[in-house]
Design a protein around this motif. Structure first.
Motif, short mmCIF file in Angstrom:
data_model
loop_
_atom_site.label_atom_id
_atom_site.label_comp_id
_atom_site.label_asym_id
_atom_site.label_seq_id
_atom_site.Cartn_x
_atom_site.Cartn_y
_atom_site.Cartn_z
N CYS A 232 4.11 -7.20 -6.88
CA CYS A 232 3.45 -8.17 -5.90
C CYS A 232 1.76 -7.34 -6.30
CB CYS A 232 2.91 -8.06 -4.95
SG CYS A 232 2.65 -9.32 -3.65
N GLU A 255 6.52 -10.41 -6.63
CA GLU A 255 7.09 -11.24 -5.16
C GLU A 255 5.32 -11.47 -4.67
OE1 GLU A 255 9.20 -8.17 -2.82
OE2 GLU A 255 8.36 -6.57 -3.79
N ASN A 256 5.42 -12.62 -3.19
CA ASN A 256 5.05 -13.13 -2.66
C ASN A 256 4.89 -12.42 -1.77
OD1 ASN A 256 2.18 -14.14 -1.16
ND2 ASN A 256 3.51 -15.83 -1.65
N ASN A 257 5.10 -11.24 -1.33
CA ASN A 257 5.59 -10.11 -0.56
C ASN A 257 3.97 -9.20 0.55
OD1 ASN A 257 6.03 -8.97 2.04
ND2 ASN A 257 7.81 -7.53 0.58
N VAL A 259 3.89 -8.10 3.10
CA VAL A 259 3.58 -6.65 3.99
C VAL A 259 4.25 -5.39 3.82
CG1 VAL A 259 5.67 -6.11 5.74
CG2 VAL A 259 4.41 -8.49 6.45
N THR A 260 3.47 -4.73 3.46
CA THR A 260 4.25 -3.36 2.80
C THR A 260 3.95 -2.21 3.35
OG1 THR A 260 2.79 -2.03 0.60
CG2 THR A 260 1.22 -2.72 2.60
N ASP A 272 0.27 -6.19 7.77
CA ASP A 272 0.49 -6.69 6.31
C ASP A 272 -0.33 -7.07 5.66
OD1 ASP A 272 0.06 -9.34 5.31
OD2 ASP A 272 0.99 -10.41 6.46
#
Length: 499
Positions: A232, A255-257, A259-260, A272
């Motif tokens: 991302c 990806e549109n994520n 939370v890592t 987040d």
């Protein structure tokens, strides 16, 4: 002056896990702060030396066809990987299969090294095996048989390999090009293409300039392609919304994520990234401060974020009171305490920093000071923390001191962060800290230069023992207290501005 001379350098001199791109996009890892301001200036001078463009005199002239993508890709905004293919001619040496391993090792310094490219190929192509192989050579190092060093020539002779260099046509594709080659070829010629990104788990975080924005999607795709583990890529926009004024992140690729997961100094964190503050450049500083804590110490973390001070302190056996104004930060702080199995050692709060000091901390502090443990305040909100020092004035009344400590005076340690744009940042932060405390700290504190944030801007940490004249003061004067709604906005906005 250093500041003026290094103006362009500061963009490429961040710390730890900051991936810097001179001249374009590739990683650079650097250390954290320096023990004092003098050392800090020395580090800047060293950085200036390392990043000063070197003269081409005495260096081999690179083959422009090998190190530059085709000119037809100039101005591309939608990534077409096939358009980067080109056929070039490179030097090769013919080696018997029986000696290929030994000779490849001996000629490692002059062998051609490109991403995704095999240095050893079949003599007659992939369709036919032969008794000889071809070793691709770097044309910037070898153009004829006379360019081998004495050691390399001796190795060839010992293996009965003729010292003959021939030419071979080679097709370079997008996969064989480096990130900087791609972006330099695509972005407008003559414009500054320098940029950088911070890696936060699987996320690459960019701060693109205006002239780079038309190419932002392409830049994002290239970063994903060329950096394993990054799935991302986001660019911080100038749009601000919500009560906590957190900056919006535009997803450029992948990806549109948000939370890592990250691992810092052996501690695991999850959060987040679009909702909380996290700066990978502060890893060294977190470790520096936490390493001063001893088992049994009490840590009062006023601006705790997701726990980069609180969690490792608890892992060292400290008791921690950790506070953050942002509800999302508070939620992930509690989550990270559970993740690292330290939640019994950490009590969390979700309130303004000044209210935390003058509320829960004031209630507990007399008993804490009466014990044997050392009490530490950590105030890591460099844009505002110095202004919060006035909350300590008259925090405890003299009567409480007499009753609770029975003559024993154990004062807390304070580690407070601040930004400075002054020519003497050490003097500046000490002066501002003194003004907010109403007590002169000169000669009674230590100052650590954490990092260069931007041209003419340093992040500093001032550490001192909280004076009893401040803590038990009966003349607090006019508090420099902001209205709560202004605290809310300033607190979170300033944290986001320095990610």
């Amino acid at each position: 002056m250093i500041r003026g001379g290094c103006k362009g350098i500061f963009r490429v001199s961040e710390t730890y896990y900051c991936h810097i791109l001179p001249p374009v996009l590739h990683p650079l890892s650097c250390g954290g702060g320096s023990p004092d301001w003098t050392t800090g200036r020395s580090c800047v001078r060293a950085c200036a030396t390392l990043l000063t463009p070197m003269s081409d005199q005495g260096l081999p002239t690179p083959d422009p066809g090998l190190y530059k993508a085709p000119s037809t890709v100039r101005g591309m905004t939608c990534l077409n990987r096939e358009a980067f293919a080109q056929t070039i001619t490179v030097p090769v040496i013919r080696i018997p299969k029986t000696a290929i391993h030994k000779i490849t090792k001996c000629l490692k310094k002059v062998a051609l090294q490109r991403p995704g490219l095999k240095r050893v190929i079949n003599e007659h192509g992939d369709e036919e095996e032969s008794e000889h192989k071809l070793l691709l050579l770097d044309p910037t190092r070898v153009t004829s048989s006379d360019d081998f060093s004495e050691e390399e020539a001796a190795a060839l002779k010992a293996s009965n390999v003729p010292q003959e260099v021939t030419r071979h046509e080679l097709t370079l594709t997008y996969d064989n090009l480096k990130t900087e080659e791609i972006l330099r070829a695509v972005l407008p010629e003559g414009q500054d293409v320098t940029s950088g990104f911070s890696r936060v788990g699987h996320i690459a975080h960019l701060n693109l300039r205006d002239h780079q924005l038309p190419y932002r999607k392409l830049i994002g795709e290239v970063i994903v392609d060329k950096n394993p583990g990054i799935t991302c890529v986001v660019n911080k926009t100038n749009t601000i919304d919500s009560t906590y004024r957190n900056f919006q992140m535009e997803v450029l690729a992948g990806e549109n994520n948000m939370v890592t997961k990250v691992r810092e100094n052996g501690v695991h964190y999850e959060f987040d990234f679009s909702q909380v503050y996290w700066n990978p450049r502060l890893s060294t500083e977190h470790d520096r401060v936490v390493s001063t804590f001893n088992r049994g110490d009490v840590i009062l973390d006023v601006f705790a974020g997701v726990g980069p001070f609180a969690v490792p302190a608890a892992r060292r056996g400290c008791t921690v009171l950790a506070n953050d104004l942002n509800p999302e930060s508070h939620r992930w702080l509690k989550h990270n305490c559970q993740l690292n199995k330290v939640n019994p050692k950490v009590t969390t709060f979700n309130m303004d920093g000044r209210e935390f000091i003058r509320g829960p901390v004031r209630e507990r502090l007399p008993a804490l000071l009466a014990g044997d443990a050392t009490v530490h305040f950590v105030m890591n909100l460099p844009a505002l923390a110095l202004e919060f020092l006035d909350a300590f004035k008259g925090l405890l009344v003299p009567e409480t001191n007499k009753e609770e400590t029975s003559g024993k005076l154990c004062l807390p340690e304070v580690h407070c962060y601040g930004f400075s744009k002054e020519d003497d940042p050490q003097k500046d932060v000490v002066m501002r800290a003194s003004a907010n405390l109403g007590f002169e700290l000169e000669g009674r504190c230590s100052v650590h230069m954490v990092r260069n944030v931007a041209p003419n801007k340093e992040m500093m940490c001032v550490s001192f023992t909280l004076p009893s004249e401040v803590l038990y003061s009966t003349n607090t004067g006019q508090m420099n207290q902001l209205p709560r709604d202004q605290n809310v906005k300033s607190n979170w906005t300033e944290r986001c501005q320095h990610t």
